[in-house]
Design an enzyme around this catalytic site. Structure first.
Site, PDB file in Angstrom:
ATOM      1  N   HIS A 131      -0.413  -0.214 -10.472  1.00 18.16           N
ATOM      2  CA  HIS A 131      -1.221  -1.084  -9.604  1.00 18.16           C
ATOM      3  C   HIS A 131      -1.821  -2.244 -10.405  1.00 18.16           C
ATOM      4  O   HIS A 131      -3.034  -2.512 -10.343  1.00 18.16           O
ATOM      5  CB  HIS A 131      -2.325  -0.283  -8.917  1.00 18.16           C
ATOM      6  CG  HIS A 131      -2.732  -0.877  -7.592  1.00 18.16           C
ATOM      7  ND1 HIS A 131      -3.132  -0.131  -6.506  1.00 18.16           N
ATOM      8  CD2 HIS A 131      -2.798  -2.167  -7.166  1.00 18.16           C
ATOM      9  CE1 HIS A 131      -3.430  -0.917  -5.492  1.00 18.16           C
ATOM     10  NE2 HIS A 131      -3.236  -2.172  -5.870  1.00 18.16           N
ATOM     11  N   ARG A 141       0.840  -1.193   0.000  1.00 16.42           N
ATOM     12  CA  ARG A 141       0.000   0.000   0.000  1.00 16.42           C
ATOM     13  C   ARG A 141       0.881   1.250   0.000  1.00 16.42           C
ATOM     14  O   ARG A 141       1.982   1.265   0.547  1.00 16.42           O
ATOM     15  CB  ARG A 141      -0.940   0.006   1.208  1.00 16.42           C
ATOM     16  CG  ARG A 141      -2.091  -0.994   1.097  1.00 16.42           C
ATOM     17  CD  ARG A 141      -3.049  -0.628  -0.020  1.00 16.42           C
ATOM     18  NE  ARG A 141      -4.194  -1.528  -0.143  1.00 16.42           N
ATOM     19  CZ  ARG A 141      -4.247  -2.553  -0.990  1.00 16.42           C
ATOM     20  NH1 ARG A 141      -3.208  -2.843  -1.761  1.00 16.42           N
ATOM     21  NH2 ARG A 141      -5.353  -3.294  -1.066  1.00 16.42           N
TER      22      ARG A 141
END
Length: 315
Positions: free
Chosen positions: A274, A226
């Site tokens: 991502h 993250r």
């Protein structure tokens, strides 16, 4: 009983579910403004579309199935108050993500970017000097399902793996373990530093200037967990100072990454949008977790469902 899917799945997946659970009424590819929110007993979602307004309307909700590993964008406090079970698909990302991380590590070690650049210029030069993974050391922050899989692959290349978690408890495919408290002391030995940590109160801002400064000037840093693991400006400053030598980033503080973000232009940074968990088998693997859990739920054994999320911990 209504089961509401807030995303699209393929027709053969729909047919499989309807065949396996003939007594269940599935509603596929719906949106949060669908009136069925109010009557559905189970909602299947990626998580990002569940907010307090949805929860207020979901009068019959008994279970939220999240087809993602991360749940930090959901109103977990409210969900805990409502005592609604949440399950996720923790573990299904391990194969595509571990393969992607290994590809980036090998590309860095073998100087493949230089090889590709030379080809673009039609240059024949043999001065490119790659290095080996053999006998190197890798630190894996978050040695769970994903971290364990990348550890297994790295061990096959002769890498000594060090896992790092909150307590330092043993983890599979880790030769040694350190706790969060011992992280700063361990970093100077590491050739590769990988984070696959989730976003929790304990992991937000875990890495600071001291941690990056402690890394080798030849180290590769990868963040596939993250983007709130550190302040992005701190990482940029560290890369400009040469510790670590390079970074591969799949997650960011702000996504999509703004076009004016310096990371796009840095030669020692690889920006991955991502996508490391993307795979043609994503839905298949999600349903492999959802279907046994649905059977358990229908049999009155909701307490036996796998991948239960603790709303207070966030994972």
């Amino acid at each position: 009983m209504d089961v509401l899917f807030l995303f699209r799945i393929r027709e053969h997946h729909e047919e499989m579910l309807e065949k396996e659970f003939p007594g269940v009424h599935f509603l596929f590819d719906r949106k949060t403004d669908d009136p069925a929110i109010e009557t559905s007993e189970i909602i299947v979602t990626y998580g990002v579309d569940i907010d307090e307004n949805v929860l207020d309307r979901a009068k019959n909700l008994k279970w939220i199935m999240v087809a993602s590993a991360g749940v930090e964008q959901m109103p977990l406090g409210r969900i805990a108050e409502m005592d609604i079970p949440v399950t996720n698909v923790r573990g299904i990302h391990k194969t595509p993500m571990a393969e992607t991380m290994l590809a980036h590590i090998l590309a860095y070690k073998k100087k493949l970017r230089d090889v590709y650049d030379q080809q673009e210029r039609s240059e024949w030069k043999q001065k490119i000097r790659g290095t080996e993974l053999l006998d190197s050391k890798a630190l894996i922050l978050g040695p769970g399902a994903i971290g364990g899989e990348v550890g297994r692959l790295l061990q096959a290349f002769g890498v000594r793996t060090f896992g790092c978690n909150r307590s330092g408890r043993p983890a599979e495919y880790m030769d040694e373990m350190v706790s969060f408290d011992g992280l700063l002391e361990a970093l100077p030995e590491m050739d590769t530093v990988i984070s696959v940590l989730p976003s929790t109160p304990e992991t937000k801002g875990l890495l600071g200037r001291d941690h990056f400064a402690a890394m080798k000037d030849t180290a590769l840093f990868l963040n596939f967990g993250r983007g709130d693991l550190y302040e992005e400006k701190v990482l940029i400053e560290a890369l400009e100072n040469g510790r670590p030598a390079a970074a591969v980033l799949d997650v960011f503080e702000t996504e999509p990454l703004p076009a004016d973000n310096p990371l796009w232009k840095m030669e020692n940074v690889t920006v991955s949008p991502h996508i490391s968990s993307h795979s043609g088998k994503y839905i298949d693997r999600s349903l492999e977790i959802f279907m046994p859990n649905l059977r358990a739920y229908l049999e009155g054994k909701a307490d036996q469902m796998e991948n239960r999320v603790d709303p207070e911990r966030g994972y």
